[in-house]
Design a protein around this motif. Structure first.
Motif, mmCIF file in Angstrom:
data_model
loop_
_atom_site.group_PDB
_atom_site.id
_atom_site.type_symbol
_atom_site.label_atom_id
_atom_site.label_comp_id
_atom_site.label_asym_id
_atom_site.label_seq_id
_atom_site.Cartn_x
_atom_site.Cartn_y
_atom_site.Cartn_z
ATOM 1 N N ALA A 154 1.037 -1.290 0.073
ATOM 2 C CA ALA A 154 0.031 -0.115 0.069
ATOM 3 C C ALA A 154 0.987 1.304 0.098
ATOM 4 O O ALA A 154 1.495 1.608 1.088
ATOM 5 C CB ALA A 154 -1.013 -0.173 1.342
ATOM 6 N N ASP A 159 -3.573 5.230 1.542
ATOM 7 C CA ASP A 159 -3.843 3.865 1.224
ATOM 8 C C ASP A 159 -3.801 2.753 2.023
ATOM 9 O O ASP A 159 -4.088 1.392 2.077
ATOM 10 C CB ASP A 159 -2.812 3.061 0.161
ATOM 11 C CG ASP A 159 -2.838 3.827 -1.209
ATOM 12 O OD1 ASP A 159 -3.868 4.272 -1.663
ATOM 13 O OD2 ASP A 159 -1.742 3.817 -1.975
ATOM 14 N N TYR A 203 -9.027 1.509 0.168
ATOM 15 C CA TYR A 203 -8.706 0.282 0.698
ATOM 16 C C TYR A 203 -9.179 -1.024 -0.152
ATOM 17 O O TYR A 203 -10.146 -0.716 -0.907
ATOM 18 C CB TYR A 203 -9.113 -0.144 2.036
ATOM 19 C CG TYR A 203 -8.953 0.792 3.138
ATOM 20 C CD1 TYR A 203 -7.901 1.746 3.017
ATOM 21 C CD2 TYR A 203 -10.042 1.242 3.896
ATOM 22 C CE1 TYR A 203 -7.640 2.545 4.076
ATOM 23 C CE2 TYR A 203 -9.809 2.133 4.981
ATOM 24 C CZ TYR A 203 -8.485 2.888 5.053
ATOM 25 O OH TYR A 203 -8.368 3.793 5.754
ATOM 26 N N SER A 204 -8.387 -2.191 -0.389
ATOM 27 C CA SER A 204 -8.881 -3.207 -1.120
ATOM 28 C C SER A 204 -8.633 -4.322 -0.408
ATOM 29 O O SER A 204 -9.150 -5.523 -0.838
ATOM 30 C CB SER A 204 -8.268 -3.339 -2.434
ATOM 31 O OG SER A 204 -6.777 -3.600 -2.196
ATOM 32 N N ARG A 221 -4.584 -0.567 0.627
ATOM 33 C CA ARG A 221 -4.752 -0.813 -0.656
ATOM 34 C C ARG A 221 -3.748 -1.603 -1.342
ATOM 35 O O ARG A 221 -2.522 -1.056 -1.783
ATOM 36 C CB ARG A 221 -5.073 0.559 -1.519
ATOM 37 C CG ARG A 221 -5.348 0.492 -3.005
ATOM 38 C CD ARG A 221 -5.581 1.764 -3.488
ATOM 39 N NE ARG A 221 -4.274 2.588 -3.530
ATOM 40 C CZ ARG A 221 -3.449 2.861 -4.820
ATOM 41 N NH1 ARG A 221 -4.283 2.236 -6.035
ATOM 42 N NH2 ARG A 221 -2.604 3.462 -4.976
ATOM 43 N N HIS A 224 -3.850 -3.619 -7.210
ATOM 44 C CA HIS A 224 -3.438 -2.328 -8.138
ATOM 45 C C HIS A 224 -3.933 -2.696 -9.544
ATOM 46 O O HIS A 224 -3.943 -3.822 -10.023
ATOM 47 C CB HIS A 224 -2.145 -1.958 -7.968
ATOM 48 C CG HIS A 224 -1.621 -1.557 -6.400
ATOM 49 N ND1 HIS A 224 -1.622 -0.401 -6.147
ATOM 50 C CD2 HIS A 224 -1.098 -2.375 -5.431
ATOM 51 C CE1 HIS A 224 -1.307 -0.255 -4.937
ATOM 52 N NE2 HIS A 224 -0.969 -1.541 -4.497
ATOM 53 N N ILE A 240 -13.550 0.096 -6.454
ATOM 54 C CA ILE A 240 -13.337 -0.910 -5.662
ATOM 55 C C ILE A 240 -14.515 -1.589 -5.390
ATOM 56 O O ILE A 240 -15.376 -0.692 -4.746
ATOM 57 C CB ILE A 240 -12.075 -0.700 -4.538
ATOM 58 C CG1 ILE A 240 -10.708 -0.347 -5.186
ATOM 59 C CG2 ILE A 240 -12.217 -1.936 -3.676
ATOM 60 C CD1 ILE A 240 -9.782 0.033 -4.180
#
Length: 262
Positions: A154, A159, A203-204, A221, A224, A240
């Protein structure tokens, strides 16, 4: 012809086949790049994906660990793979669309828990993997390319949920951020997600350890979606899909999307 691409660390494609199908049926990306499939290629449930309209696949797999796959409604040709740092892991696969665009799908090593290669071999492997990515892209100078995947870093302060608390935690340390930045610079990659969503926390990934991940919202995060400058201007509509983190038996990652008008 525009196409929408999504990238998702699925954390076992066989275990989570139902939510892969849900994503395909409800959101219908033309291309879905999966990481951490944890399956030999011949065990990936291709029949159900083909029935959902995804009859094309390029993948690399191994039993129980790693693994990357590109599912597509559009015809693909296999464009090879790289074993950076000589780990013998299925962490990269590339495919080429009929329009000449090459898609690189990566699963960068997580790096273990201690950000010190002197005491943590996995952290050293992560840095070496990124260094060899940098060198490869510096030499190959990719064009008409998209790079996606779980890069396990991140990079920006926004992130992660708390920059000061995370700066000494693997995935957000300065040395990792510098290594990822060198990869990005080597290929002149444009971070499409952050170009489209330039401001704010994003964020992911949310840990399974949080009893209520949504309320705690201590995300990072890590996933990408990049493109080379010659096609970056054609990309738009980044998002996302946070809701997927709350689906039944979810991955700890959420899918990242973008559309390309190419």
């Amino acid at each position: 012809m525009p196409f929408t691409l999504a990238t998702w660390n699925i954390n076992s494609v066989r275990l989570r086949e139902p939510i892969v199908l849900r994503l395909l049926q409800e959101h219908g990306p033309d291309i879905l790049c999966l990481q951490e499939c944890k399956s030999p290629v011949d065990k990936i449930p291709t029949e159900s994906f083909a029935a959902a309209g995804y009859s094309h696949m390029v993948a690399r797999g191994q039993k129980g660990y790693n693994g990357v796959a590109i599912l597509s409604k559009l015809p693909l040709e296999d464009a090879g793979d790289q074993d950076f740092a000589n780990l013998g892991h299925a962490r990269h696969v590339a495919a080429r669309l009929e329009n000449g665009v090459t898609i690189h799908n990566f699963y960068v090593p997580a790096g273990g828990d201690v950000p010190d290669r002197a005491v943590n071999e996995k952290f050293g492997q992560k840095l070496d993997y990124l260094t060899e990515m940098r060198d490869w892209f510096r030499e190959s100078r990719p064009g008409k390319s998209i790079l996606v995947g779980d890069l396990n870093i991140a990079p920006r302060a926004d992130d992660v949920w708390d920059h000061k608390k995370m700066v000494k935690i693997v995935s957000h340390t300065p040395v990792e951020v510098d290594h990822l930045g060198a990869v990005q610079e080597a290929g002149d990659w444009v971070d499409i997600t952050r170009r489209d969503i330039p401001e704010g926390l994003l964020y992911s990934w949310w840990s399974y350890r949080a009893k209520d991940w949504d309320a705690a919202d201590k995300g990072r995060r890590l996933d990408h979606l990049w493109a080379t400058p010659d096609i970056a201007g054609a990309a738009h509509s980044s998002r996302i899909l946070r809701d997927a983190r709350g689906w039944e038996k979810p991955s700890d990652h959420a899918p990242v999307f973008a559309t390309f008008d190419l």
